[in-house]
Design an enzyme around this catalytic site. Sequence first.
Site, PDB file in Angstrom:
ATOM      1  N   CYS A  57       0.707  -1.557   0.054  1.00 29.80           N
ATOM      2  CA  CYS A  57       0.107  -0.150   0.257  1.00 29.80           C
ATOM      3  C   CYS A  57       1.217   1.217  -0.147  1.00 29.80           C
ATOM      4  O   CYS A  57       1.958   1.813   0.603  1.00 29.80           O
ATOM      5  CB  CYS A  57      -1.447  -0.046   0.628  1.00 29.80           C
ATOM      6  SG  CYS A  57      -2.251   1.207   1.129  1.00 29.80           S
ATOM      7  N   CYS A  61       0.241   5.088   6.534  1.00 28.77           N
ATOM      8  CA  CYS A  61      -0.341   4.615   8.285  1.00 28.77           C
ATOM      9  C   CYS A  61       0.736   4.326   8.849  1.00 28.77           C
ATOM     10  O   CYS A  61       0.964   2.851   8.847  1.00 28.77           O
ATOM     11  CB  CYS A  61      -1.621   4.397   8.044  1.00 28.77           C
ATOM     12  SG  CYS A  61      -2.466   4.714   6.787  1.00 28.77           S
ATOM     13  N   CYS A  64       0.723   0.465  10.230  1.00 26.75           N
ATOM     14  CA  CYS A  64      -0.023  -0.684   9.265  1.00 26.75           C
ATOM     15  C   CYS A  64       1.535  -1.314   8.540  1.00 26.75           C
ATOM     16  O   CYS A  64       1.883  -0.793   8.094  1.00 26.75           O
ATOM     17  CB  CYS A  64      -0.580   0.123   7.761  1.00 26.75           C
ATOM     18  SG  CYS A  64      -1.522  -1.419   7.035  1.00 26.75           S
ATOM     19  N   CYS A 101     -16.289  -9.492   5.304  1.00 26.46           N
ATOM     20  CA  CYS A 101     -15.381  -8.510   4.928  1.00 26.46           C
ATOM     21  C   CYS A 101     -14.467  -8.925   4.503  1.00 26.46           C
ATOM     22  O   CYS A 101     -13.667 -10.115   4.873  1.00 26.46           O
ATOM     23  CB  CYS A 101     -14.951  -7.445   6.072  1.00 26.46           C
ATOM     24  SG  CYS A 101     -14.792  -6.062   5.664  1.00 26.46           S
ATOM     25  N   CYS A 133     -19.488  -6.872   3.247  1.00 23.78           N
ATOM     26  CA  CYS A 133     -18.589  -5.670   3.342  1.00 23.78           C
ATOM     27  C   CYS A 133     -17.217  -5.673   3.427  1.00 23.78           C
ATOM     28  O   CYS A 133     -16.490  -6.401   3.139  1.00 23.78           O
ATOM     29  CB  CYS A 133     -18.229  -5.217   5.305  1.00 23.78           C
ATOM     30  SG  CYS A 133     -17.261  -3.863   5.427  1.00 23.78           S
ATOM     31  N   CYS A 193     -19.838   1.797   8.702  1.00 25.43           N
ATOM     32  CA  CYS A 193     -18.701   0.874   8.723  1.00 25.43           C
ATOM     33  C   CYS A 193     -17.215   1.814   9.686  1.00 25.43           C
ATOM     34  O   CYS A 193     -16.634   2.299   8.735  1.00 25.43           O
ATOM     35  CB  CYS A 193     -18.133  -0.648   8.347  1.00 25.43           C
ATOM     36  SG  CYS A 193     -16.932  -1.356  10.383  1.00 25.43           S
ATOM     37  N   ARG A 265     -17.531  -3.055  17.884  1.00 24.42           N
ATOM     38  CA  ARG A 265     -17.717  -4.600  17.179  1.00 24.42           C
ATOM     39  C   ARG A 265     -16.421  -4.576  18.427  1.00 24.42           C
ATOM     40  O   ARG A 265     -15.188  -3.495  18.305  1.00 24.42           O
ATOM     41  CB  ARG A 265     -16.852  -4.321  15.980  1.00 24.42           C
ATOM     42  CG  ARG A 265     -18.145  -4.794  14.661  1.00 24.42           C
ATOM     43  CD  ARG A 265     -17.908  -5.226  13.926  1.00 24.42           C
ATOM     44  NE  ARG A 265     -19.176  -4.503  12.652  1.00 24.42           N
ATOM     45  CZ  ARG A 265     -20.541  -5.834  12.649  1.00 24.42           C
ATOM     46  NH1 ARG A 265     -19.695  -6.309  12.975  1.00 24.42           N
ATOM     47  NH2 ARG A 265     -21.280  -4.785  12.112  1.00 24.42           N
TER      48      ARG A 265
END
Length: 332
Positions: A57, A61, A64, A101, A133, A193, A265
């Site tokens: 990616c 972040c 991550c 998801c 999702c 979400c 969650r």
Amino acid sequence: MNSNTTIRNDWSIQEIENIYHQPLLELIYQAATVHRQWHKASEVQVCTLLSVKTGGCPEDCSYCGQAARYHTGITVKALMSKDDVVAIAQRAKDSGSSRFCMAAAWREVRDNRDFENILEMVQGVNEIGLEVCCTLGMITETQAARLQEAGLYAYNHNLDTSKDYYQEIINTRTYDDRLSTLNNVRKAGISVCSGGIIGLGETHADRINMLHTLSTLAQHPESVPVNALARVKGTPLADLPKVDSWEMVRMIATARILMPKSMVRLSAGRAEMTTEEQSWCFMAGANSIFTSESEELLVTPNPRLDDDRKMFELLGLKPMQKEKITNTIPSL
């Protein structure tokens, strides 16, 4: 279930501070009371999260392990095939999941063959009777509409933290970018979400401000994940301390009171929590967990399915069935 609790979208920062900072046992009691007014306390939705495209990616972040710029040892994997994804979804359903998801390590969705493949995956998983999702990064209004047409039930796009602290964690997109994606999802008629992560080095005020943003949206997210930082070696936040479980309980309880109708969650961080610690989270209003047949939540550890089954049996919990899941609360 009917409730005497009013859904509010006008919470003030001071009100949220008062809720968040009250004595812990009183906070848990209030949250548990609200939870029982709106939900069946013995039911927990079991969700399965699958990384359909892993690593590489371009985002930065700080938490991550899938960011290409960090040396985390994560194996980059291309987009999975529809047949493989649907097969995993079927096994998840057979194991008790009612929500599936699919996550792709993208900055944003591009209108190319990969997106067409995602649409086919959404349609395939929807056809086997699961809530579908996706979390694919930023999406446009048109892309959201196409996902909805394919059968997408929910779209995950977390705020992560407060607007003030956000640039300490991410610089490759803005907080307003996050909110714009949530707005595009809502316009398309897809359920939202969105939650955050604690343990990023933020203050209690940052946590309160993030909850304020979520709870004052025109419509609360139908799903609010509360994550503890899963420390990944090679990322800038790898050496931060483990999140205290009572901090998770406090966040979950506050979210439950502010957004009583939402699914709250208990997400990343469960692998470092005991059954007793998770139990307090359920008491405080959490009514969903994530599972994975690979014992990973994307690229971080997650409890084994057998361990979750034993925990459910011990606590008298049972998986929520899909036909019992609804975004509509009867009018009072």
